[in-house]
Design a protein around this motif. Sequence first.
Motif, PDB file in Angstrom:
ATOM      1  N   TRP A 184      10.209  -5.348   0.815  1.00  0.00           N
ATOM      2  CA  TRP A 184      10.670  -3.950   0.892  1.00  0.00           C
ATOM      3  C   TRP A 184       9.630  -2.962   0.364  1.00  0.00           C
ATOM      4  O   TRP A 184       9.957  -1.822   0.062  1.00  0.00           O
ATOM      5  CB  TRP A 184      11.986  -3.795   0.120  1.00  0.00           C
ATOM      6  CG  TRP A 184      13.069  -4.673   0.685  1.00  0.00           C
ATOM      7  CD1 TRP A 184      13.646  -5.759   0.101  1.00  0.00           C
ATOM      8  CD2 TRP A 184      13.644  -4.549   1.988  1.00  0.00           C
ATOM      9  NE1 TRP A 184      14.564  -6.322   0.934  1.00  0.00           N
ATOM     10  CE2 TRP A 184      14.594  -5.607   2.115  1.00  0.00           C
ATOM     11  CE3 TRP A 184      13.472  -3.687   3.053  1.00  0.00           C
ATOM     12  CZ2 TRP A 184      15.347  -5.797   3.251  1.00  0.00           C
ATOM     13  CZ3 TRP A 184      14.232  -3.876   4.201  1.00  0.00           C
ATOM     14  CH2 TRP A 184      15.161  -4.917   4.293  1.00  0.00           C
ATOM     15  N   ASP A 185       8.409  -3.399   0.283  1.00  0.00           N
ATOM     16  CA  ASP A 185       7.350  -2.459  -0.057  1.00  0.00           C
ATOM     17  C   ASP A 185       7.268  -1.400   1.044  1.00  0.00           C
ATOM     18  O   ASP A 185       7.481  -1.685   2.231  1.00  0.00           O
ATOM     19  CB  ASP A 185       6.023  -3.215  -0.175  1.00  0.00           C
ATOM     20  CG  ASP A 185       4.904  -2.316  -0.646  1.00  0.00           C
ATOM     21  OD1 ASP A 185       4.662  -2.272  -1.857  1.00  0.00           O
ATOM     22  OD2 ASP A 185       4.285  -1.658   0.230  1.00  0.00           O
ATOM     23  N   ARG A 186       6.924  -0.183   0.657  1.00  0.00           N
ATOM     24  CA  ARG A 186       6.969   0.922   1.625  1.00  0.00           C
ATOM     25  C   ARG A 186       6.007   0.682   2.807  1.00  0.00           C
ATOM     26  O   ARG A 186       6.273   1.127   3.931  1.00  0.00           O
ATOM     27  CB  ARG A 186       6.651   2.250   0.952  1.00  0.00           C
ATOM     28  CG  ARG A 186       5.235   2.414   0.434  1.00  0.00           C
ATOM     29  CD  ARG A 186       5.059   3.799  -0.173  1.00  0.00           C
ATOM     30  NE  ARG A 186       3.695   4.037  -0.594  1.00  0.00           N
ATOM     31  CZ  ARG A 186       3.195   3.686  -1.756  1.00  0.00           C
ATOM     32  NH1 ARG A 186       3.982   3.042  -2.631  1.00  0.00           N
ATOM     33  NH2 ARG A 186       1.935   3.960  -2.084  1.00  0.00           N
ATOM     34  N   HIS A 187       4.906  -0.019   2.557  1.00  0.00           N
ATOM     35  CA  HIS A 187       3.985  -0.309   3.656  1.00  0.00           C
ATOM     36  C   HIS A 187       4.636  -1.211   4.693  1.00  0.00           C
ATOM     37  O   HIS A 187       4.473  -1.022   5.901  1.00  0.00           O
ATOM     38  CB  HIS A 187       2.715  -0.973   3.104  1.00  0.00           C
ATOM     39  CG  HIS A 187       1.901  -0.065   2.238  1.00  0.00           C
ATOM     40  ND1 HIS A 187       1.064   0.896   2.747  1.00  0.00           N
ATOM     41  CD2 HIS A 187       1.807   0.034   0.873  1.00  0.00           C
ATOM     42  CE1 HIS A 187       0.474   1.538   1.751  1.00  0.00           C
ATOM     43  NE2 HIS A 187       0.925   1.036   0.604  1.00  0.00           N
ATOM     44  N   TYR A 188       5.400  -2.195   4.201  1.00  0.00           N
ATOM     45  CA  TYR A 188       6.087  -3.092   5.132  1.00  0.00           C
ATOM     46  C   TYR A 188       7.234  -2.399   5.841  1.00  0.00           C
ATOM     47  O   TYR A 188       7.472  -2.620   7.043  1.00  0.00           O
ATOM     48  CB  TYR A 188       6.582  -4.336   4.383  1.00  0.00           C
ATOM     49  CG  TYR A 188       5.480  -5.315   4.121  1.00  0.00           C
ATOM     50  CD1 TYR A 188       5.111  -6.225   5.087  1.00  0.00           C
ATOM     51  CD2 TYR A 188       4.800  -5.299   2.910  1.00  0.00           C
ATOM     52  CE1 TYR A 188       4.085  -7.124   4.851  1.00  0.00           C
ATOM     53  CE2 TYR A 188       3.769  -6.189   2.665  1.00  0.00           C
ATOM     54  CZ  TYR A 188       3.412  -7.094   3.645  1.00  0.00           C
ATOM     55  OH  TYR A 188       2.390  -7.979   3.425  1.00  0.00           O
ATOM     56  N   VAL A 189       7.960  -1.568   5.115  1.00  0.00           N
ATOM     57  CA  VAL A 189       9.054  -0.821   5.750  1.00  0.00           C
ATOM     58  C   VAL A 189       8.492   0.069   6.857  1.00  0.00           C
ATOM     59  O   VAL A 189       9.066   0.183   7.947  1.00  0.00           O
ATOM     60  CB  VAL A 189       9.818   0.017   4.706  1.00  0.00           C
ATOM     61  CG1 VAL A 189      10.828   0.928   5.393  1.00  0.00           C
ATOM     62  CG2 VAL A 189      10.517  -0.903   3.718  1.00  0.00           C
TER      63      VAL A 189
END
Length: 361
Positions: A81-86
């Motif tokens: 759920w890191d923002r880069h992955y989201v």
Amino acid sequence: MPAAPAWMRWLPAFYIAGILVIEPITPVQWPVSFLLVALPVIAAFAHGPAAVGAFTVFAIVFEGVLAGTPCCAGRPVSYVWDRHYVTAYLCTALVGVLGTLLAAHRVRRERTLATVRFVAEIAQRVLLSPVPHRIGPIQVETLYLSADAEARIGGDLYEAVPTTYGLRLVIGDVRGKGLPAVETAATLLGAFREAAHDEPDLATVVRRVETSMNRRAARLAGSDMAERFVTAIIAEIPRRHVVRVVNCGHPPPLLIRSDGVTELETADPAPPLNLGMLLTEAYHVDEYPFRPGDQLLLYTDGVTEARESAGAFYPLPERVLSWGPLPPRELLDRLHHDLLVYTDNRLNDDTAALAVYHLPD
């Protein structure tokens, strides 16, 4: 609808396999699983909308699986759920929507193309109906090659009609391309099929065809169709060992015998059909011996104007002479293969040929 090539259908799987190979050995914090964003577009090249949607869901889930695997690329913790992955999930979903729309559009276009090609094939069969392969002692074979593989239809034409006056033949090439050329070819063939049965004299057959072409031109005066002319050979083989030929601005036929190949040049060629107003006298009919064992090859300029890579024209008489006497079907098959080899599979014009063989007694 034709299926996509196998390598294209398997391309998404190859792409995923490549990512799986690269992912564990990439020493960076952000894994190459971000490349899965492109998977829906890759799938759209060969798969339908439903399959592209499935690949999109798979890509998003797989991105999450790779992000949640701490061992990958030396990452000590999960980054699901890191923002880069989201952001990557959202981008993949957006690309998936676009890929699905692209696939739907591609499928519609392919279906439309398949329908158009089917209609063109039917039109070609109606326009160039199969000729009889055996008329008494005469054997007939045909060849038609379209310069545009997708079109399947063009302005070259041929016909062989058995009549009470003997076998009557026509081969022609309409100036221009597309539907106007097809309409012109249909007009000529319709007129020839009627006149061939009605008129005892070959010159009168040609005059009837010319008259029909002129009427059509007058009806369409001012349009591009009215300006279409046709180079043609109209010939007949009566009940004795001769062939009569009227040449209307067309490449000369070849007379093939066991001892050589001869171009049947006319001493008084006529203008192309639909330009008959330029002719002030009757059509000139040439007559040549056509004995058992002889073969007549009629062809359009798509044969003689075919070029090799260096620009040289196809030497038809020399080629035919080098092959020696061949049955008509074998002759046309050899011509077909040789043209493709000579031009490196790049025909620039439609090609038609008619081989007429006088069977031995």
